[in-house]
Design a protein around this motif. Structure first.
Motif, PDB file in Angstrom:
ATOM      1  N   THR A 206      27.370  35.181  37.814  1.00 28.43           N
ATOM      2  CA  THR A 206      28.204  35.887  38.781  1.00 28.43           C
ATOM      3  C   THR A 206      29.545  35.182  38.947  1.00 28.43           C
ATOM      4  N   TRP A 207      30.603  36.022  38.999  1.00 34.21           N
ATOM      5  CA  TRP A 207      31.948  35.480  39.196  1.00 34.21           C
ATOM      6  C   TRP A 207      32.356  35.569  40.663  1.00 34.21           C
ATOM      7  N   TYR A 229      40.278  43.745  40.665  1.00 28.73           N
ATOM      8  CA  TYR A 229      38.856  43.414  40.745  1.00 28.73           C
ATOM      9  C   TYR A 229      38.394  43.685  42.176  1.00 28.73           C
ATOM     10  N   MET A 237      31.849  39.254  42.148  1.00 24.92           N
ATOM     11  CA  MET A 237      32.642  40.273  41.470  1.00 24.92           C
ATOM     12  C   MET A 237      31.742  41.474  41.169  1.00 24.92           C
ATOM     13  N   LYS A 239      30.672  45.001  39.337  1.00 26.51           N
ATOM     14  CA  LYS A 239      30.793  45.707  38.062  1.00 26.51           C
ATOM     15  C   LYS A 239      30.143  47.082  38.229  1.00 26.51           C
ATOM     16  N   LEU A 251      34.434  49.694  37.542  1.00 32.44           N
ATOM     17  CA  LEU A 251      34.776  48.325  37.159  1.00 32.44           C
ATOM     18  C   LEU A 251      33.972  47.990  35.908  1.00 32.44           C
ATOM     19  N   GLY A 255      34.621  43.221  35.090  1.00 35.13           N
ATOM     20  CA  GLY A 255      34.987  43.382  36.486  1.00 35.13           C
ATOM     21  C   GLY A 255      36.326  44.044  36.699  1.00 35.13           C
TER      22      GLY A 255
END
Length: 279
Positions: A206-207, A229, A237, A239, A251, A255
């Motif tokens: 995970t970002w 984003y 982030m 998606k 996204l 992302g």
């Protein structure tokens, strides 16, 4: 060696003078070496100064006025009341300076004793060096008067070997996630420094984005290098599809918000899929 150990060495040196040395100001340099007649001589100040020198911490063979005036020593805030100092503020090896009979001397100082710890002082009057109870001795001096009419009590306490400087404790270095009043921060390793103004990829893939203050950004759109984003409520982030107001946005797998047409196809369960997301 600690400061207290050094000061104790001085007192141990003085212990060898107790009951041995003969009072003589003219022969005060024969404190630790025999005079031609085989005797040892000293006075109140030389017995202390030479004890410091013999212990390896000499500051010069000074008289009582010199001990008061020397910049090598400091004055202790001993809180003297009715001639008696606050013993808790004294240290072994401390020099207690008393008024004498000579008004021309600084603060009329004319005698010195050394604190040996546990309420005991040692010093050299007109007789031989001896030990005394500090309270009894200070009280007796305070209640004695010089011919000029002033008390012969304690004037000040001087210190040569200062207390050890205790190093400040190392600051606690935070590591990992930490919830703080202004939000979540992520501290890297044991550096104590949070991630700032940067993306961070967690171990689960995970970002997260952290602002310049090191706070995790959440529940908002964020533009980075021209791309948009969306960072969810947990800061991760997002998606795939994301609702924002009355609109939906897509996204991609990185992302990034799609700005070109996107083809969504239903899978076997009817859920809409974007092929690129699974790549």
């Amino acid at each position: 060696m600690t400061a207290e150990q050094k000061r104790q060495m001085v007192c141990d040196k003085y212990a060898t003078l107790i009951g041995r040395n003969i009072y003589n100001q003219n022969l005060r340099d024969y404190c630790f070496k025999k005079y031609s007649d085989g005797n040892y001589y000293s006075d109140c100040s030389s017995s202390i100064c030479y004890s410091y020198q013999e212990a390896g911490y000499g500051f010069g063979n000074l008289n009582t006025a010199g001990i008061y005036q020397s910049g090598k020593l400091t004055t202790v805030d001993a809180d003297i009341a009715a001639g008696i100092p606050d013993i808790s503020r004294l240290r072994t090896g401390g020099l207690l300076e008393f008024a004498g009979t000579d008004a021309s001397r600084p603060l009329k100082i004319g005698h010195v004793e050394m604190y040996c710890g546990n309420g005991i002082i040692c010093g050299h009057g007109s007789g031989r060096p001896s030990y005394k109870d500090i309270v009894a001795y200070c009280k007796d001096r305070y209640n004695s008067f010089a011919p000029g009419g002033w008390r012969k009590g304690l004037v000040c306490v001087r210190r040569y070997i200062q207390d050890d400087v205790v190093p400040a404790p190392e600051p606690v270095k935070l590591s990992g996630w930490n919830q703080e009043p202004d939000g979540w921060r992520l501290y890297l390793g044991n550096t104590g420094e949070p991630v700032r103004d940067s993306w961070y990829l967690d171990s689960d893939g995970t970002w997260y984005w952290f602002d310049a203050a090191g706070i995790m950004v959440s529940s908002t759109w964020y533009q980075y290098k021209g791309d948009w984003y969306y960072l969810g409520a947990d800061g991760a982030m997002v998606k795939g599809l994301q609702a924002s107001g009355s609109k939906w946005y897509y996204l991609d797998k990185d992302g990034k918000m799609a700005t070109e047409p996107v083809a969504l196809t239903p899978d076997k369960d009817g859920a809409l899929q974007y092929p690129g997301l699974a790549e």
